[in-house]
Design an enzyme around this catalytic site. Sequence first.
Site, PDB file in Angstrom:
ATOM      1  CG  PHE A 129      88.128  75.850  73.091  1.00 23.48           C
ATOM      2  CD1 PHE A 129      88.652  77.048  73.515  1.00 23.48           C
ATOM      3  CD2 PHE A 129      87.226  75.196  73.909  1.00 23.48           C
ATOM      4  CE1 PHE A 129      88.289  77.594  74.740  1.00 23.48           C
ATOM      5  CE2 PHE A 129      86.859  75.733  75.132  1.00 23.48           C
ATOM      6  CZ  PHE A 129      87.388  76.933  75.545  1.00 23.48           C
ATOM      7  CD  GLN A 243      84.406  67.525  79.893  1.00 23.55           C
ATOM      8  OE1 GLN A 243      84.026  68.690  80.013  1.00 23.55           O
ATOM      9  NE2 GLN A 243      84.689  66.987  78.724  1.00 23.55           N
ATOM     10  CG  HIS A 245      89.000  71.318  84.227  1.00 25.92           C
ATOM     11  ND1 HIS A 245      90.202  71.730  84.733  1.00 25.92           N
ATOM     12  CD2 HIS A 245      88.843  71.972  83.055  1.00 25.92           C
ATOM     13  CE1 HIS A 245      90.748  72.594  83.890  1.00 25.92           C
ATOM     14  NE2 HIS A 245      89.938  72.751  82.868  1.00 25.92           N
ATOM     15  CG  LEU A 255      87.222  75.005  86.094  1.00 26.65           C
ATOM     16  CD1 LEU A 255      87.130  75.051  84.580  1.00 26.65           C
ATOM     17  CD2 LEU A 255      87.759  73.672  86.544  1.00 26.65           C
ATOM     18  CD  GLU A 258      92.726  72.366  79.335  1.00 29.31           C
ATOM     19  OE1 GLU A 258      91.826  71.641  79.744  1.00 29.31           O
ATOM     20  OE2 GLU A 258      92.984  72.583  78.143  1.00 29.31           O
ATOM     21  NE  ARG A 289      89.282  70.229  79.792  1.00 30.08           N
ATOM     22  CZ  ARG A 289      88.243  71.055  79.586  1.00 30.08           C
ATOM     23  NH1 ARG A 289      87.026  70.658  79.826  1.00 30.08           N
ATOM     24  NH2 ARG A 289      88.441  72.274  79.138  1.00 30.08           N
ATOM     25  CG  HIS A 357      84.128  71.324  84.012  1.00 29.46           C
ATOM     26  ND1 HIS A 357      84.041  72.561  84.594  1.00 29.46           N
ATOM     27  CD2 HIS A 357      84.308  71.541  82.686  1.00 29.46           C
ATOM     28  CE1 HIS A 357      84.165  73.491  83.651  1.00 29.46           C
ATOM     29  NE2 HIS A 357      84.304  72.894  82.489  1.00 29.46           N
ATOM     30  NE  ARG A 392      81.378  70.629  78.364  1.00 30.37           N
ATOM     31  CZ  ARG A 392      81.914  71.825  78.491  1.00 30.37           C
ATOM     32  NH1 ARG A 392      81.905  72.659  77.485  1.00 30.37           N
ATOM     33  NH2 ARG A 392      82.465  72.188  79.613  1.00 30.37           N
TER      34      ARG A 392
END
Lengths: 578, 345
Positions: A129, A243, A245, A255, A258, A289, A357, A392
């Site tokens: 990740f 945050q 995205h 979303l 990715e 990101r 996000h 995060r």
Amino acid sequence: MLQVCTDFRLSMKPFDIVIVGGGGAGLYAAMEAMKTNPGLNVAVISKIYPNRSHTSAAQGGANAALANKAKDDTVEMHIFDTIKGSDYLADQDAVEVLCSEAPKIIRELDNMGTPWSRLDDKTIAQRPFGGAGRPRCCYCADKTGHTILQTLYEQCLRKGVFFFNEYFAIDLSVEGSRSRGLIAMNIKTGKIEAFPAKTVIFATGGYSKMYWNRSSNAAGNTGDGQAIAYRAGIPLKDMEFVQFHPTGLRKSGLLVTEGARGEGGYLVNALGERFMARYAPEKMELGPRDLVSRSLETEILEGRGLDSPAGKYLLLDLRHLGADIIKSRLPQIREMCMYFEGVDPIDEPVPVRPTAHYSMGGIDTDNYGRTIMEGVYAAGECGCVSVHGANRLGGNSLLDILVFGRIAGRAAAEESGKFNPSAIPESEVTRIEHDLRGFMQPKGHYERYGALREELGQTLGLNVGIFREASKIRKGIEDIESLTERFSHVRVFDTGDIYNTNLLQALELKNMLDLAATVAAGALAREESRGSHTRNDFPVRDDKKWHKHTIYTYEEGHPRIGFKPVTMGRYELQERTY
Amino acid sequence: MSDTTIQHHVESRDVTFRVHRFNPQVDSKPYFDDYTIKLEKGITVLRALNYIKEHVDSTVTFRAFCQAGICGSCAMRINGISKLACTTQVWDELDRSRETGIIRIEPLRNLPLIKDLVVEMDPLVGKMKKHSNWVDSRMPEDEWGKKEFLISEKEFLTYDKATDCILCASCVSECTILRAHQEYVSPAVLLKSYRMNVDSRDGIHDQRLAGLVKDHGVWDCTHCYRCQETCVKHIPIMDAIHGIREDAIERRGTKDTSGARHAEAFMDDIAKKGKLVEATLPIRTNGIAWTVKNLLPMAFKMVLKRRTPPPPPLVKASKGIDALRKEFREMTGHVTKDHQKKSGE
Ligand SMILES: Cc1cc2nc3c(=O)[nH]c(=O)nc-3n(C[C@H](O)[C@H](O)[C@H](O)COP(=O)(O)OP(=O)(O)OC[C@H]3O[C@@H](n4cnc5c(N)ncnc54)[C@H](O)[C@@H]3O)c2cc1C
Ligand code: SF4
Ligand code: SF4
Ligand code: FES
């Protein structure tokens, strides 16, 4: 159970623990509390059925250094990745708790029935990740959050937790520095009911929905718990960190993961250019990101976006991959594009734009979930122990809600005996009833909450979004103030008692407005760029002046800003490069 | 990609939503309101309803949360079929609709109505509780967190698909037996029970099974396949129902219900005589349709599992038997299809 009358509840013996929120954090807290002391009276109040909470949307997984996949993975490495990812704003002692509890909590979930995907040696599967040095993200196919939430809900049913489903928390009843319990509306009857409680745990999830249709979040992620606590005098922390995205769908903000770019998708502007060449000539679409998000935003700001009634957008083009690859490797993404945008990526490019996000900020707590108010705790995305700091990492949020949900549940179970709250005065219940009726009074000049909500999302996206600078943020603050003023004229047209979603949405908007004021105030105060917070006028991280948490207290309707030091530990400040 | 400017052309048209209304505080009975709005192609039914609520009539009441097909809040009947409003395209429904330009929106069936499109979910939760729809771990709680259970990917796959269930209650709304008996266990609860029963970590398998074979339990299902056809997550619910029945016969013998006893008679017939004799079929008591729908698919699966040779052509073809044979083929076709699906995942 539905018809418990207010007066009865007022004079009732207090609950030992009332948990507001039935997501991963709230349910773990409930289960742990019952485990710690089965004799306790534990209630979960949730505005939706718990199994519908937004935790179910998390697909990727939860990080834990189980070392099932990479045998050399360690808790130490997880700690370091998290601190670095946070741009050094996380509290290092809290991160240590997070990462060292991680393997235990993942195994515990396994022991109670979570269906984790498996490796050949029958251990829990893990995958790589973003931002992690080893593949340590534990998953169940692409439905990790959903299966964790189901498991916890099932276990809470097994343990006999009291559920008050479709109850909307409105206010905390406070006496001096102590809480007396909670006041909530039974959505199915419209009744205002009191929940006298020795301890209250807020676990109401994030506040990113304030960006409205520029958000990947569920409609109800409106930060209710944070707003209730804040108005009751409990400080919030680090609210300016939100945050984004890079690829949310144009209309809904949902979303597109990715994976679509991983398979070779192109990002294209209105001129047909693969614009990432300008920002990351080597990595192109696969840059980190935050960088990709900033690039999309720049294209839109500089006028190279496409136009639609739903706002400006760019295109994610997958057509060159061909029908076979799209069908075999990206079936879910294709389905999403068809369901939510009405576009089949085999034939047409997909309209996308960056989307809010995750909210790093929240109710300020210590490492046990305690707030400054006696008997009040917070956990999950709603709280801010500070393990994520300014940014995060993917897979750390599910972990956060589990670990700190459990810790808060245990702390409340152990400490509830200490508290002896006085009864909630009936006048508080009648005051709320009166206020709510006020929304329904005919007004000469009135506002509709739907319009205000959209305007709020718009001004936040434009002025307190990915790129920030003093003049724009000031504009955002002005807008929020004027929207708050206009909110006092909001009229709710549904005057019925039963299932009045109209009224609830108005209350949610008020919560978002109060929190938006803190996000904007913090964004203006913080004169540096760190993690998700990017200031054009202060483009670098300034550790000397700004290596500290922002704290907000509610004063006469406005946030007053203060600061708090970051707890350091083994890791010194370093530049964050990947 | 050409270097000319990309234009996104979108088609739009007027659409009428005929929405079920009922507010028990003021209405004596339900009625329908028509809302006609201009929509762009690519809009979901949920977005259209949101638009109506925000701009036309704010009293229209429905549940919605994630808007992404994962929370299960927004199930409702759209043009007569239970499904999620947030994953349903308006344009697809226009194609399906019998009345040009009109989309009919109604609440789920088989659950008590609260208001407009909102139904009560508590009965479903009550049934989940009644049937212990949780893993009751073999590991004592004070040992939790110390070590993992070792579970093969193969075992994981036995319940993988079942854990997709988002408890939207679409299947519940379509279930034919539930319409007649509100006490019936419900397809989603059977699915969940099955998922728990095949999990090796669980320690109360027999107890759960004993509950499922009681009245209004697994033997009441008519095998109409409505639940599986409706499931918004394409879960082979019938596999779960067959699975519970096989398990029940295997572990508990045939003592539970007339259904199970008949299944055994049928199996014996095939196994011993290698043929199916009309006289031994349980048609006498329950009629031909009942027998076909209840017993054949499950019994056939048992044949497959025990590697008994497949049944030979039915003897003494008569008019009734012809129909039976046809249905038998269809049913067994279903079963093999489900199997293939499962192993293909
Ligand atoms: C699309 C998406 C994908 C994600 N993927 C990942 C991932 O792969 N890995 C990861 O680690 N994280 C991921 N996250 C983040 C993570 O899912 C969330 O941070 C986390 O689930 C939040 O859990 P929670 O328990 O704090 O709150 P939630 O699950 O949001 O629950 C909040 C609860 O509070 C209740 N509530 C709210 N307001 C009230 C009120 N006024 N009265 C009563 N009840 C109320 C709600 O009913 C709900 O039950 C993702 C997030 C999104 C949006
Ligand atoms: S197959 Fe059984 S459970 Fe499914 S809808 Fe028909 S009767 Fe109900
Ligand atoms: S089985 Fe399918 S239709 Fe039924 S509740 Fe679950 S997801 Fe919904
Ligand atoms: S709103 Fe969540 S499934 Fe439709």
